[in-house]
Write an enzyme that holds these catalytic residues in place. Structure first.
Site, short mmCIF file in Angstrom:
data_model
loop_
_atom_site.label_atom_id
_atom_site.label_comp_id
_atom_site.label_asym_id
_atom_site.label_seq_id
_atom_site.Cartn_x
_atom_site.Cartn_y
_atom_site.Cartn_z
N HIS A 1 -10.09 -1.97 -5.83
CA HIS A 1 -11.05 -1.61 -4.79
C HIS A 1 -11.23 -0.11 -4.62
CE1 HIS A 1 -7.11 -1.28 -3.04
NE2 HIS A 1 -7.59 -0.61 -2.02
N ASP A 2 -10.38 0.69 -5.26
CA ASP A 2 -10.44 2.15 -5.12
C ASP A 2 -11.00 2.84 -6.36
OD1 ASP A 2 -9.42 2.35 -2.54
OD2 ASP A 2 -7.34 2.46 -3.22
N ASP B 1 0.83 -1.20 0.00
CA ASP B 1 0.00 0.00 0.00
C ASP B 1 0.87 1.26 0.00
OD1 ASP B 1 -2.77 1.06 0.30
OD2 ASP B 1 -2.02 1.81 2.21
N GLU C 1 1.86 -0.10 -4.77
CA GLU C 1 0.95 0.97 -5.19
C GLU C 1 1.77 2.25 -5.27
OE1 GLU C 1 -3.34 2.80 -3.74
OE2 GLU C 1 -1.86 2.23 -2.23
#
Length: 584
Positions: free
Chosen positions: A342-343, A209, A267
């Site tokens: 998911h974003d 992340d 990410e």
């Protein structure tokens, strides 16, 4: 090009991302869980998945859907237990699949034991495990935060602590304080608790992340003012890709990851320069296996505010695809292929058409495009059945995401509830909002889409179209369904991995606003892909290769309908894609 036997296993992999809350509820409480994932493990194997990526399932107050972790070594109880995770890891391995987890170590929850100690007093041994700064004061004595940085979830990136008289940094929600990576003791604790604990249980790697935000530097300057309506301003130029970022990642590999056979996918926001990205993914300088570069999923986002949607044209998407396909050529780097997570909003709604007559064709078109691109392929749950964005009719009350809800509230307050502004915000959220991807998975046409048996229903509203778009129905329809086509394309991609997964990319007619034509090449082998991104018939010209043969198309009758207008020119129906091979 490396031989198949010498390549890392993750380069040829098809990865499938699972959002635990929304995948499958096994116990009737309305919330997805790990046993629910386990119950669908054979579905994933049948789809052609090689790697299962489970989004945060750690213990958490769930302020940000699990990205606020209160204990890395425990599972959020409604999701299950550590034993359930061990069973899931074993089930994947028994089927020849890998499993990776989210590594969320830029921040923790404010309920984590580390932060509880850190905020207890200025002289606590863990005070320096987080980023604390004294306040500033305006000329009139007004207390101000240390900088004017804006958090991602609206409002200031600093939260004042009354007890100790200082601010702590949180780039996301105020309940997500940022860890201080400058502190070596903090890093060691992260390696032990967030990484080794799970790697020793058999986890095969991590999606990392916000991987480029650990190093903030030490200067903490004010950000430039880009929106004078607000005190807080976007400040990513000061906290992304900081001075010690590569040092930290090298250390993470040396101390932890090199001792396991792992994959890492980072990410990597706010990093548009391919040269900077290559610094993270070069194989010879072990930092990350690959990264998600977000240009493609940022399409349509506002320049000053994410949820101020801006219209765009197809050449923008084509240019982004070409950029991130070509940036690894001649290097030892690697890339990813994705357009959902998911974003993000659903790809059918964002890049094609989710109209009733178009959505299945659109989903297949995008599947064909993605499966023909170089890199490790990532699919997000529901993408394989062509799930679409929430209906425009849904009010803000149906949205659950902290980022979306906070932005709506901020704009309502800023504009005094201006109807036109709030309508614009809602339209932007309907296209770009994170909740679009978080609706429950649509397994069947039964109540609640077969996601849950809970009488009260799921934690979040099921999409209105679930009776039409669901796994059970598409499984009955077989290869003519979106699900069936995804299975075919995954098999086809693996059969021709040399050219599709590993081949070099070249685009043609990149300024054309209606069609996308590109080639893939590997030695003497060629693939030509032609895509119609409109709701009308279009003609395209194939690349000038001898022996191109039609192999697979997104329409069910594509082989029979292969029409030569003349020479290399072909006619494509609305939202149709075709793939040709030569040199096989």
């Amino acid at each position: 090009m490396a031989s198949a036997s010498s390549r890392p296993w993750w380069k040829d992999a098809v990865c499938y991302q699972i959002y635990p809350a929304s995948f499958k509820d096994s116990n009737g409480d309305g919330l997805g869980d790990i046993p629910g994932i386990l119950s669908k493990i054979d579905y994933l194997k049948d789809l052609g998945v090689d790697v299962v990526w489970v989004s945060p399932m750690f213990d958490s107050p769930q302020v940000d859907m699990g990205y606020d972790i209160s204990d890395y070594e425990k599972v959020y109880p409604p999701y299950g237990s550590v034993k359930d995770m061990e069973d899931l890891i074993a089930a994947c391995h028994e089927r020849g699949m890998k499993l990776i987890l989210d590594l969320v170590v830029n921040h923790t929850s404010d309920q984590h034991a580390w932060f509880r100690e850190s905020r207890s007093s200025k002289d606590n041994p863990k005070r320096d495990w987080y980023i604390w700064k004294p306040p500033r004061y305006a000329a009139d004595g007004t207390r101000l935060p240390p900088t004017n940085w804006r958090s991602y979830f609206s409002g200031p990136a600093w939260e004042y602590d009354e007890d100790t008289g200082e601010y702590y940094l949180h780039l996301f929600a105020k309940e997500q304080p940022d860890l201080n990576w400058e502190n070596e003791e903090t890093r060691e604790a992260i390696y032990n608790s967030a990484m080794r604990f799970w790697l020793d249980k058999g986890v095969d790697g991590f999606r990392v992340d916000v991987v480029n935000m650990y190093s903030k530097g030490v200067e903490f300057k004010d950000a430039p003012i880009v929106d004078s309506r607000f005190y807080e301003q976007p400040a990513w130029l000061y906290y992304a890709n900081g001075p010690r970022m590569h040092e930290f990642l090298r250390e993470m590999n040396q101390k932890v990851l090199n001792n396991y056979d792992t994959v890492t996918v980072g990410e990597l926001p706010h990093t548009p320069d391919p040269k900077k990205v290559l610094e993270y993914v070069g194989a010879s300088d072990k930092q990350l296996s690959m990264v998600f570069q977000f240009d493609i999923v940022d399409i349509g986002q506002g320049r000053d505010h994410k949820y101020h949607f801006e219209e765009w044209k197809l050449p923008l998407l084509k240019g982004i695809v070409a950029k991130w396909q070509q940036f690894i050529e001649g290097t030892d780097g690697w890339t990813t292929v994705f357009c959902e997570n998911h974003d993000q909003g659903r790809s059918v709604s964002r890049y094609a058409s989710d109209g009733p007559a178009d959505r299945a064709h659109s989903a297949k078109l995008l599947s064909l495009m993605l499966c023909a691109l170089t890199g490790t392929l990532f699919i997000y749950q529901g993408q394989e059945i062509g799930m679409v964005n929430v209906p425009r009719s849904w009010p803000i009350d149906e949205y659950r995401d902290i980022e979306s809800v906070n932005f709506y509230k901020a704009m309502a307050a800023q504009t005094n509830n201006d109807p036109a502004e709030l309508e614009y915000v809602m339209r932007s959220l309907q296209i770009l909002g994170r909740d679009n991807a978080r609706l429950p998975m649509q397994w069947s046409g039964d109540a609640h889409a077969g996601f849950t048996d809970c009488e009260k229903g799921p934690w979040m509203r099921v999409h209105d179209l679930y009776p039409e778009i669901n796994v059970e129905r598409q499984a009955r329809e077989g290869e003519t369904s979106v699900l069936g086509f995804w299975k075919r394309m995954i098999r086809f991609r693996k059969q021709h991995a040399d050219v599709l997964v590993h081949g070099a990319f070249e685009g043609f007619g990149m300024e054309d606003e209606r069609t996308f034509v590109f080639e893939k090449r590997a030695r003497e082998k060629r693939a030509a892909v032609v895509l119609n991104f409109t709701g009308e018939e279009q003609v395209v010209e194939l690349p000038a290769y001898e022996g191109l043969v039609f192999k697979i198309g997104s329409y069910d009758d594509a082989a029979e309908a292969e029409e030569r207008v003349n020479g290399r020119v072909r006619r494509l129906r609305p939202w149709e894609g075709r793939l040709y091979l030569a040199g096989c």
